[in-house]
Design a protein around this motif. Structure first.
Motif, PDB file in Angstrom:
ATOM      1  N   HIS A  65     -17.443  82.617 -11.109  1.00 35.37           N
ATOM      2  CA  HIS A  65     -18.304  81.597 -11.709  1.00 35.37           C
ATOM      3  C   HIS A  65     -18.787  82.018 -13.099  1.00 35.37           C
ATOM      4  CE1 HIS A  65     -18.569  81.034  -7.320  1.00 35.37           C
ATOM      5  NE2 HIS A  65     -18.703  79.761  -7.581  1.00 35.37           N
ATOM      6  N   THR A 118     -18.118  74.274  -5.930  1.00 33.48           N
ATOM      7  CA  THR A 118     -18.092  74.984  -4.644  1.00 33.48           C
ATOM      8  C   THR A 118     -16.831  74.705  -3.834  1.00 33.48           C
ATOM      9  OG1 THR A 118     -19.355  73.177  -3.627  1.00 33.48           O
ATOM     10  CG2 THR A 118     -20.615  75.064  -4.477  1.00 33.48           C
ATOM     11  N   ALA A 120     -18.446  76.138 -13.384  1.00 34.62           N
ATOM     12  CA  ALA A 120     -19.213  77.286 -12.897  1.00 34.62           C
ATOM     13  C   ALA A 120     -20.009  76.946 -11.650  1.00 34.62           C
ATOM     14  CB  ALA A 120     -20.143  77.789 -13.991  1.00 34.62           C
TER      15      ALA A 120
END
Length: 403
Positions: free
Chosen positions: A170, A102, A99
């Protein structure tokens, strides 16, 4: 309550029976839920992370495959509950890591970590069934679990598709972290099924040698490879279907889940039928019949995608028949394989699961390397490996009858 009392109550369907079945069904569903729930978000994730998002499935399956080989002997030595508790903690941490990722490298790493824990669920659920039940009853129980666990691959893509309409991808992995936490709590209601006197007393190093014995057991390996080849084909659809349905045919991501879910409905229906059939026919007979039906559906799929005929309707129909047969194939092959090596059920389940789910690595890599921008790549991969599965099923010996 002692372990023996708990085992007796579970086996006779009393008191802890329903709780036991529900928890094991949830554990069996962990693999499909961990992947299926974010399938509708894969095109969006690829754009956001600027990478080959299919690698998130490959990474998960690599971790899943390797970790099972470790957890199997550990569970034969220490029992089933301890690895499950540790596994759920690892799953929660891995889900949170996904989650927070990036870039594609980060999420692939955390997917591998997530798999280290997720693999304990289905692997030890199968082992616990073998701890408690005979061959035919085990096949019936596995069919029951598959009926309940099928909720995950139905609800997963539908839920994931709706979530990305109102939030980011996410959030899907944060939801997995919450689900993992709830599963961790539920394990306190799960009794130990491997009593002290049945645990492997040798050192863990010696226990790992069981894998050589398993690999050299022809009957066990034929059933295991039958399931493994079938799952190479199944993962070709799981990994390739978002591209085929969403990108190639233009299906909206929130509607993709319905096309995926209809296959699971077929699986559930066949699993319900299989619960009765295992008492009337030998497991080998049921397995051969189901794999042959799946093979015919896979060959039809390859023909349709190769010739470009039938469109999305024929593809969906062929996949429906192919997937429905999993309701027989998974239950019968697993029960028959574990019955061949009852004294090392944990290690046997681990090796079987490692090959079964690790087979998805082959699918995802073939799709990533050989895709031609059409459904044909997915179609021929499914056909080739389903034929291989049928060959394994047809060469098994029918030495046991139902009963």
């Amino acid at each position: 309550m002692t372990d023996s009392q708990a085992r007796s109550q579970i086996a006779t369907g009393k008191t802890t029976g329903l709780t036991f079945v529900l928890i094991l069904s949830a554990l069996m569903a962990f693999t499909s839920l961990s992947t299926d729930i974010y399938l509708p978000a894969m095109p969006l994730m690829a754009k956001d992370l600027q990478g080959d998002v299919e690698l998130t499935i490959t990474g998960f399956l690599i971790g899943f495959c390797i970790a099972q080989l470790i957890w199997g002997p550990v569970s034969d030595h220490f029992g089933r509950r301890l690895p499950l508790f540790i596994g759920m903690v690892l799953f929660v941490i891995g889900s949170a890591g996904c989650a927070l990722s990036t870039d594609i490298g980060q999420i692939v790493f955390w997917r591998v970590f997530q798999a280290l824990g997720a693999c304990t669920g289905p692997m030890l659920a199968r082992a616990m069934i073998r701890d408690l039940f005979s061959r035919t009853r085990a096949a019936q129980m596995l069919s029951t679990l598959m009926i309940i666990m099928a909720i995950a691959p139905i609800a997963g893509p539908l839920l994931g598709g709706q979530m990305i309409k109102v939030t980011s991808w996410h959030s899907i992995f944060w939801l997995l972290a919450v689900i993992g936490t709830l599963m961790l709590i539920s394990l306190f209601w799960l009794p130990e099924t491997l009593p002290e006197e049945k645990r492997v007393k040798a050192s863990l190093r010696s226990a790992f040698r069981n894998y050589y014995t398993l690999l050299s057991n022809t009957q066990y390996m034929r059933f295991t490879l039958c399931l493994t080849f079938y799952y190479v084909a199944a993962y070709a659809f799981i990994t390739g279907s978002p591209f085929v349905y969403i990108t190639y045919f233009g299906v909206e991501p929130q509607h993709y889940g319905w096309l995926f879910a209809v296959n699971i409905v077929g699986l559930m229906a066949v699993s319900m039928v299989n619960r009765r059939l295992v008492h009337r026919y030998p497991l080998e007979t049921l397995l051969r019949f189901a794999v042959c039906i799946a093979m015919l559906a896979a060959l039809m799929l390859a023909l349709a995608t190769g010739a470009g005929i039938g469109g999305i309707g024929l593809i969906a129909a062929a996949v429906f028949v192919f997937f429905a047969m999993n309701g027989v194939i998974a239950a019968t092959s697993t029960a028959a394989a574990l019955d061949a090596v009852p004294n090392v059920a944990g290690s046997a389940s681990a090796l079987m699961g490692s090959l079964q789910y690790g087979s998805g690595i082959i699918s995802s890599l073939l799709l990533a390397l050989l895709s031609d921008g059409t459904p044909w790549t997915m179609g021929w991969i499914i056909a080739v490996f389903t034929v291989a599965s049928a060959v394994m099923a047809l060469t098994t010996r029918g030495t046991k009858t139902a009963g």
